[in-house]
Design an enzyme around this catalytic site. Structure first.
Site, PDB file in Angstrom:
ATOM      1  N   ASP A 109     -27.799  23.892 -35.324  1.00 29.85           N
ATOM      2  CA  ASP A 109     -27.175  24.587 -36.455  1.00 29.85           C
ATOM      3  C   ASP A 109     -25.746  24.111 -36.695  1.00 29.85           C
ATOM      4  O   ASP A 109     -25.346  23.866 -37.831  1.00 29.85           O
ATOM      5  CB  ASP A 109     -27.176  26.101 -36.214  1.00 29.85           C
ATOM      6  CG  ASP A 109     -28.578  26.687 -36.295  1.00 29.85           C
ATOM      7  OD1 ASP A 109     -29.481  25.996 -36.807  1.00 29.85           O
ATOM      8  OD2 ASP A 109     -28.773  27.829 -35.846  1.00 29.85           O
ATOM      9  N   SER A 149     -33.001  37.360 -35.654  1.00 28.95           N
ATOM     10  CA  SER A 149     -32.012  36.872 -36.618  1.00 28.95           C
ATOM     11  C   SER A 149     -31.714  37.951 -37.661  1.00 28.95           C
ATOM     12  O   SER A 149     -30.558  38.175 -38.009  1.00 28.95           O
ATOM     13  CB  SER A 149     -32.533  35.629 -37.346  1.00 28.95           C
ATOM     14  OG  SER A 149     -32.486  34.526 -36.472  1.00 28.95           O
ATOM     15  N   ASN A 190     -27.813  35.689 -32.707  1.00 30.06           N
ATOM     16  CA  ASN A 190     -28.748  34.694 -33.243  1.00 30.06           C
ATOM     17  C   ASN A 190     -28.259  34.168 -34.582  1.00 30.06           C
ATOM     18  O   ASN A 190     -27.539  34.859 -35.296  1.00 30.06           O
ATOM     19  CB  ASN A 190     -30.108  35.366 -33.478  1.00 30.06           C
ATOM     20  CG  ASN A 190     -31.077  35.074 -32.354  1.00 30.06           C
ATOM     21  OD1 ASN A 190     -30.679  34.948 -31.209  1.00 30.06           O
ATOM     22  ND2 ASN A 190     -32.339  34.972 -32.686  1.00 30.06           N
ATOM     23  N   CYS A 191     -28.712  32.961 -34.909  1.00 33.28           N
ATOM     24  CA  CYS A 191     -28.422  32.399 -36.223  1.00 33.28           C
ATOM     25  C   CYS A 191     -28.880  33.384 -37.287  1.00 33.28           C
ATOM     26  O   CYS A 191     -29.942  33.971 -37.123  1.00 33.28           O
ATOM     27  CB  CYS A 191     -29.171  31.077 -36.397  1.00 33.28           C
ATOM     28  SG  CYS A 191     -28.760  30.247 -37.938  1.00 33.28           S
ATOM     29  N   PRO A 192     -28.179  33.632 -38.354  1.00 28.04           N
ATOM     30  CA  PRO A 192     -27.019  32.874 -38.837  1.00 28.04           C
ATOM     31  C   PRO A 192     -25.657  33.439 -38.445  1.00 28.04           C
ATOM     32  O   PRO A 192     -24.654  32.932 -38.920  1.00 28.04           O
ATOM     33  CB  PRO A 192     -27.189  32.991 -40.356  1.00 28.04           C
ATOM     34  CG  PRO A 192     -27.712  34.365 -40.542  1.00 28.04           C
ATOM     35  CD  PRO A 192     -28.614  34.627 -39.347  1.00 28.04           C
TER      36      PRO A 192
END
Lengths: 213, 77
Positions: B47, A128, B14-16
């Site tokens: 999400d 992330s 991937n998040c965010p």
């Protein structure tokens, strides 16, 4: 002396003990017998819930991933600038370790364990950050930057290293050098130093937010 | 004619990032318009549900096919 617990509670107590022991001693440092002793059951009963140490270990990881930090709130509430989002993400990440330092211990143990299940799990957590940093720098760094691709890759690793070391100092060292530093100050300072290192000036707007907050 | 107004491909991210890019895309849209998002991060399902719940935008549909997640979001009026 074993206390009879209903199935789900028994399972939960085994998971909790296993998490603590794996965090303290690493995957190879713990035996099923030791975990069974810790929760006052026979190994036979433990095997009824988890058929092997590997299965139990994976269940511990699974339970931790259910508490996966969500950055949705950060994105909704903060500005969309690089520094605002990175600061928000850092705060969320530090909070998750603050709530469960075993997560950090298991990560460090797993670096030497070479267990594929764990390495994927933690790689994904850091992805992330590295994705976000790489994506944003790719948009912002001028094309003529020397060694551009390597710079972007290294920047992601640098932030991961800074943050992980700060967490180790804050949550795993008996003498806490960062004792007086709040989670809030720590995340702002890490992001500020990082932005300076990669040559991105913090915007005046978010600088004001730091002072007023 | 397609049944959405804008599209965002967040595959591999991937998040965010998917949420962040969706927020920016929605900000540039008119009320009532729809955005189609494609993502590969399994966490994106939860999400986007949370995102819509909290922003008031409407999650019209969400589906998965061969590891690709598709979301349709309508910008709140």
């Amino acid at each position: 002396m074993s206390v009879r617990l209903p199935g789900p509670e028994r399972r939960e107590s085994i998971l909790n003990a296993a998490q603590r022991l794996f965090a303290e001693k690493g995957y190879h440092g713990v035996s099923i017998d030791e975990i069974a002793r810790e929760v006052n059951v026979s190994p036979a009963i433990l095997y009824r819930h988890f058929k092997s140490k590997k299965v139990l270990y994976e269940a511990v990881l699974q339970a931790m991933s259910a508490q996966r930090e969500s950055y949705v709130q950060t994105v909704i509430n903060s500005g969309t600038s690089f520094e605002d989002v990175l600061t928000g993400m850092t705060q969320v990440y530090i909070s998750s370790i603050n709530d469960n330092p075993d997560l950090l211990r298991i990560e460090l143990q797993s670096l030497l364990d070479r267990n594929p299940a764990t390495s994927d799990f933690f790689k994904n957590r850091w992805k992330s950050f590295t994705d976000y940093i790489e994506f944003s720098l790719n948009e912002r760094l001028p094309y003529e930057t020397p060694n551009r691709e390597i710079t972007i890759l290294t920047a992601g690793l640098m932030f991961q290293g800074m943050l992980r070391e700060a967490l180790v100092q804050k949550y795993l060292q008996p003498e806490d050098r960062l004792e007086d530093v709040s989670l809030y100050e720590l995340s702002h300072e890490l992001v500020r130093l990082f932005l300076r290192a990669v040559g991105i000036e913090k915007s005046r707007l978010s600088r004001k937010a730091v002072i007023s907050g | 004619m397609s049944d959405f107004d804008s599209e965002l491909d967040a595959s591999g991210l991937n998040c965010p990032l998917p949420i962040l890019r969706a927020k920016k895309a929605i900000a540039a849209m008119e009320n009532g318009q729809t955005l189609r998002i494609i993502a590969t991060d399994p966490g994106s399902v939860k999400d986007f549900e949370a995102f819509c719940k909290q922003t008031g935008n409407e999650l019209l549909s969400s589906g998965e096919e061969e590891g690709k997640f598709t979301f349709m979001i309508k910008k709140a009026a």
